[in-house]
Structure formats: C-alpha cells, structure tokens
Design a protein around this motif. Structure first.
Motif, PDB file in Angstrom:
ATOM      1  N   SER A   1       0.860  -1.194  -0.013  1.00 28.83           N
ATOM      2  CA  SER A   1      -0.011  -0.011   0.006  1.00 28.83           C
ATOM      3  C   SER A   1       0.805   1.270  -0.009  1.00 28.83           C
ATOM      4  CB  SER A   1      -0.907  -0.054   1.300  1.00 28.83           C
ATOM      5  OG  SER A   1      -1.635   1.301   1.333  1.00 28.83           O
ATOM      6  N   LYS A   2       0.428   2.187  -0.738  1.00 25.22           N
ATOM      7  CA  LYS A   2       1.294   3.544  -0.668  1.00 25.22           C
ATOM      8  C   LYS A   2       0.926   4.219   0.595  1.00 25.22           C
ATOM      9  CE  LYS A   2       1.263   3.533  -5.777  1.00 25.22           C
ATOM     10  NZ  LYS A   2       0.830   4.234  -6.995  1.00 25.22           N
ATOM     11  N   ASP A   3      -0.034   3.913   1.365  1.00 24.48           N
ATOM     12  CA  ASP A   3      -0.427   4.835   2.237  1.00 24.48           C
ATOM     13  C   ASP A   3       0.386   4.267   3.526  1.00 24.48           C
ATOM     14  OD1 ASP A   3      -2.209   6.313   1.008  1.00 24.48           O
ATOM     15  OD2 ASP A   3      -3.873   4.810   1.314  1.00 24.48           O
ATOM     16  N   PRO A   4       0.634   4.935   4.683  1.00 23.52           N
ATOM     17  CA  PRO A   4       1.068   4.615   5.927  1.00 23.52           C
ATOM     18  C   PRO A   4       0.188   3.732   6.603  1.00 23.52           C
ATOM     19  CG  PRO A   4       0.148   6.807   6.189  1.00 23.52           C
ATOM     20  CD  PRO A   4       0.151   6.609   4.758  1.00 23.52           C
ATOM     21  N   VAL A   5       0.660   2.969   7.731  1.00 25.75           N
ATOM     22  CA  VAL A   5      -0.071   1.758   8.407  1.00 25.75           C
ATOM     23  C   VAL A   5      -1.329   2.124   8.843  1.00 25.75           C
ATOM     24  CG1 VAL A   5      -0.030   0.389  10.455  1.00 25.75           C
ATOM     25  CG2 VAL A   5       2.042   0.552   9.120  1.00 25.75           C
ATOM     26  N   GLY A   6      -1.578   3.467   9.582  1.00 23.08           N
ATOM     27  CA  GLY A   6      -2.759   3.748   9.984  1.00 23.08           C
ATOM     28  C   GLY A   6      -4.081   4.022   9.074  1.00 23.08           C
ATOM     29  N   THR A   7      -3.547   4.688   8.054  1.00 24.96           N
ATOM     30  CA  THR A   7      -4.344   5.014   6.820  1.00 24.96           C
ATOM     31  C   THR A   7      -4.776   3.624   6.193  1.00 24.96           C
ATOM     32  OG1 THR A   7      -3.549   6.965   6.564  1.00 24.96           O
ATOM     33  CG2 THR A   7      -4.717   6.154   4.674  1.00 24.96           C
ATOM     34  N   THR A   8      -3.978   2.603   6.037  1.00 23.20           N
ATOM     35  CA  THR A   8      -4.217   1.333   5.351  1.00 23.20           C
ATOM     36  C   THR A   8      -5.099   0.706   6.254  1.00 23.20           C
ATOM     37  OG1 THR A   8      -2.344   1.359   4.428  1.00 23.20           O
ATOM     38  CG2 THR A   8      -3.448  -0.656   4.389  1.00 23.20           C
TER      39      THR A   8
ATOM     40  N   ALA B   1       4.739  -1.096   8.640  1.00 17.31           N
ATOM     41  CA  ALA B   1       5.502  -0.312   7.916  1.00 17.31           C
ATOM     42  C   ALA B   1       6.370  -0.985   6.573  1.00 17.31           C
ATOM     43  CB  ALA B   1       6.400   0.784   8.687  1.00 17.31           C
ATOM     44  N   ALA B   2       6.439  -0.723   5.551  1.00 15.18           N
ATOM     45  CA  ALA B   2       7.121  -1.159   4.423  1.00 15.18           C
ATOM     46  C   ALA B   2       8.647  -0.217   4.365  1.00 15.18           C
ATOM     47  CB  ALA B   2       6.669  -0.918   3.103  1.00 15.18           C
ATOM     48  N   PRO B   3       9.490  -0.880   4.062  1.00 16.15           N
ATOM     49  CA  PRO B   3      10.728  -0.120   4.125  1.00 16.15           C
ATOM     50  C   PRO B   3      10.839   0.956   2.796  1.00 16.15           C
ATOM     51  CG  PRO B   3      11.161  -2.377   3.741  1.00 16.15           C
ATOM     52  CD  PRO B   3       9.605  -2.379   3.924  1.00 16.15           C
ATOM     53  N   GLY B   4      11.144   2.219   3.106  1.00 18.80           N
ATOM     54  CA  GLY B   4      11.092   3.140   2.040  1.00 18.80           C
ATOM     55  C   GLY B   4       9.646   3.732   1.940  1.00 18.80           C
ATOM     56  N   GLY B   5       8.616   3.505   2.868  1.00 18.95           N
ATOM     57  CA  GLY B   5       7.390   4.176   2.841  1.00 18.95           C
ATOM     58  C   GLY B   5       6.162   3.225   2.609  1.00 18.95           C
ATOM     59  N   GLY B   6       5.134   3.591   2.799  1.00 16.25           N
ATOM     60  CA  GLY B   6       3.882   3.123   2.709  1.00 16.25           C
ATOM     61  C   GLY B   6       3.780   1.803   3.682  1.00 16.25           C
ATOM     62  N   SER B   7       2.958   0.752   3.323  1.00 21.43           N
ATOM     63  CA  SER B   7       3.161  -0.367   4.257  1.00 21.43           C
ATOM     64  C   SER B   7       2.670  -1.636   3.439  1.00 21.43           C
ATOM     65  CB  SER B   7       1.585  -0.080   4.886  1.00 21.43           C
ATOM     66  OG  SER B   7       0.365   0.195   4.455  1.00 21.43           O
ATOM     67  N   LEU B   8       2.989  -2.794   4.182  1.00 19.98           N
ATOM     68  CA  LEU B   8       2.767  -4.107   3.764  1.00 19.98           C
ATOM     69  C   LEU B   8       1.436  -4.516   4.470  1.00 19.98           C
ATOM     70  CD1 LEU B   8       6.375  -5.409   4.160  1.00 19.98           C
ATOM     71  CD2 LEU B   8       5.410  -4.576   1.769  1.00 19.98           C
ATOM     72  N   VAL B   9       0.622  -5.585   3.573  1.00 20.01           N
ATOM     73  CA  VAL B   9      -0.403  -5.883   4.080  1.00 20.01           C
ATOM     74  C   VAL B   9      -0.339  -7.353   3.908  1.00 20.01           C
ATOM     75  CG1 VAL B   9      -2.969  -6.028   3.967  1.00 20.01           C
ATOM     76  CG2 VAL B   9      -1.682  -3.900   3.494  1.00 20.01           C
ATOM     77  N   ARG B  10      -0.233  -8.251   5.103  1.00 20.62           N
ATOM     78  CA  ARG B  10      -0.264  -9.761   4.968  1.00 20.62           C
ATOM     79  C   ARG B  10      -1.497 -10.123   5.311  1.00 20.62           C
ATOM     80  NH1 ARG B  10       3.677 -13.720   4.686  1.00 20.62           N
ATOM     81  NH2 ARG B  10       3.231 -15.527   6.102  1.00 20.62           N
TER      82      ARG B  10
ATOM     83  N   GLY C   1      -9.315  -5.070  21.662  1.00 17.36           N
ATOM     84  CA  GLY C   1      -7.950  -5.253  21.784  1.00 17.36           C
ATOM     85  C   GLY C   1      -7.073  -4.190  21.339  1.00 17.36           C
ATOM     86  N   GLY C   2      -7.254  -2.854  22.057  1.00 17.46           N
ATOM     87  CA  GLY C   2      -6.393  -1.733  22.072  1.00 17.46           C
ATOM     88  C   GLY C   2      -6.909  -0.766  21.329  1.00 17.46           C
ATOM     89  N   SER C   3      -6.117   0.271  21.037  1.00 17.11           N
ATOM     90  CA  SER C   3      -6.340   1.637  20.433  1.00 17.11           C
ATOM     91  C   SER C   3      -6.441   1.434  18.865  1.00 17.11           C
ATOM     92  CB  SER C   3      -5.727   2.889  21.023  1.00 17.11           C
ATOM     93  OG  SER C   3      -4.374   2.470  20.503  1.00 17.11           O
ATOM     94  N   GLY C   4      -5.648   0.621  18.539  1.00 19.40           N
ATOM     95  CA  GLY C   4      -5.591   0.576  17.141  1.00 19.40           C
ATOM     96  C   GLY C   4      -4.862   1.784  16.346  1.00 19.40           C
ATOM     97  N   SER C   5      -4.080   2.551  17.016  1.00 19.12           N
ATOM     98  CA  SER C   5      -3.739   3.717  16.584  1.00 19.12           C
ATOM     99  C   SER C   5      -2.208   3.735  15.946  1.00 19.12           C
ATOM    100  CB  SER C   5      -3.889   4.726  17.478  1.00 19.12           C
ATOM    101  OG  SER C   5      -3.080   4.389  18.751  1.00 19.12           O
ATOM    102  N   ALA C   6      -1.638   2.460  15.403  1.00 20.96           N
ATOM    103  CA  ALA C   6      -0.402   2.309  15.021  1.00 20.96           C
ATOM    104  C   ALA C   6      -0.349   3.299  13.383  1.00 20.96           C
ATOM    105  CB  ALA C   6       0.087   1.178  14.734  1.00 20.96           C
ATOM    106  N   LYS C   7       0.700   4.240  13.479  1.00 23.47           N
ATOM    107  CA  LYS C   7       0.872   4.873  12.318  1.00 23.47           C
ATOM    108  C   LYS C   7       2.225   5.078  11.980  1.00 23.47           C
ATOM    109  CE  LYS C   7      -3.180   7.852  12.928  1.00 23.47           C
ATOM    110  NZ  LYS C   7      -3.994   8.860  13.203  1.00 23.47           N
TER     111      LYS C   7
END
Length: 140
Positions: A52-59, A92-101, A134-140
């Motif tokens: 994803s081109k978006d950060p973790v929180g947005t994704t 978080a993906a190396p170099g920006g964005g995020s990985l979705v597994r 399970g928590g706030s879910g606010s990782a960004k």
C-alpha cells in the motif's frame, strides 16, 4: 395458455435468481477487498503480501471501514486484524507505505502464533465483546 406457463416458470425461478443475486452482492470478504485494493507483492502458501502506498494507520482504517475485524491489536508499529477466516497484519514498508499480509487463520493462529497479542488472538478465545477490541488500534 403459453403465457401462463411462462409466468409459472418465472415464479419458480425467481427465488433461485434472488438467491444468486444476494450471494454476489455480499462481496467476498476482507481477503477479496485487499486483493482488489492493494498490489500483490508475493505469495507463500496460503499467505499473501500486498503493498500500500499509504502509511499503516491509513491502510488499516481503509480495511476496517470495509469490514470490521473480530479482534484488533496494535503492537510495535504493526496492526493485527483477526477475521473469521484470516489474520491481516499491516506493518510499515521499508521506504514508505505499508505491507499488508493476509494469512489463513488455520496456520500460525491455530498453533498460538498470535497468542502474545492477548484476548481475541488466542486460539479459541472469544471474538466478541470488549475483549475483542484489543487496544486503540492507532499505529501509524
């Protein structure tokens, strides 16, 4: 008389047609949403990793808006979403964005691989109620 026969045929076929339409309108769940929204990076067995081109929180917000998970937990900058049949990990993906597994719940989940995340991620733990949030879910 032929018109009555056609009408009778439509009356018999209508319930089946409605069932097919309802089944296709329901969508294919979180796995299909992720496959349609993000770029496939690789596949290993039943697990697939997307970018994803978006950060973790947005994704994560986008995925959760499509389908609410049974349990959700943020840990170390990653978010974990448990669905009936899948575990979705967004990091978080190396170099920006995020990985979705996306991986089938029968794998590491059933053997306790996610037990460290607590309630809702232990094999056999309840999915509903306050323990499933399970928590706030606010990782960004």
């Amino acid at each position: 008389m032929a018109a009555v026969s056609r009408f009778g045929t439509w009356v018999r076929l209508a319930p089946m047609l409605l069932l097919v339409l309802a089944a296709t309108a329901c969508g294919g769940g979180v796995r299909d949403y992720i496959a349609d929204t993000y770029a496939l990076q690789n596949t290993a067995g039943d697990a697939k990793t997307y970018t994803s081109k978006d950060p973790v929180g947005t994704t994560v917000s986008s995925i959760v808006a499509e389908e609410q998970p049974a349990a959700r937990k943020a840990d170390g900058g990653s978010e974990y979403l448990r669905y009936d049949d899948d575990i979705v990990t967004v990091s978080a993906a190396p170099g920006g964005g995020s990985l979705v597994r996306v991986e089938d719940i029968d794998g590491r989940y059933r053997s306790g691989g996610y037990a460290y995340l607590g309630s809702g991620f232990n094999p056999g733990s309840p999915a509903g109620g306050a323990s499933g949030s399970g928590g706030s879910g606010s990782a960004k």
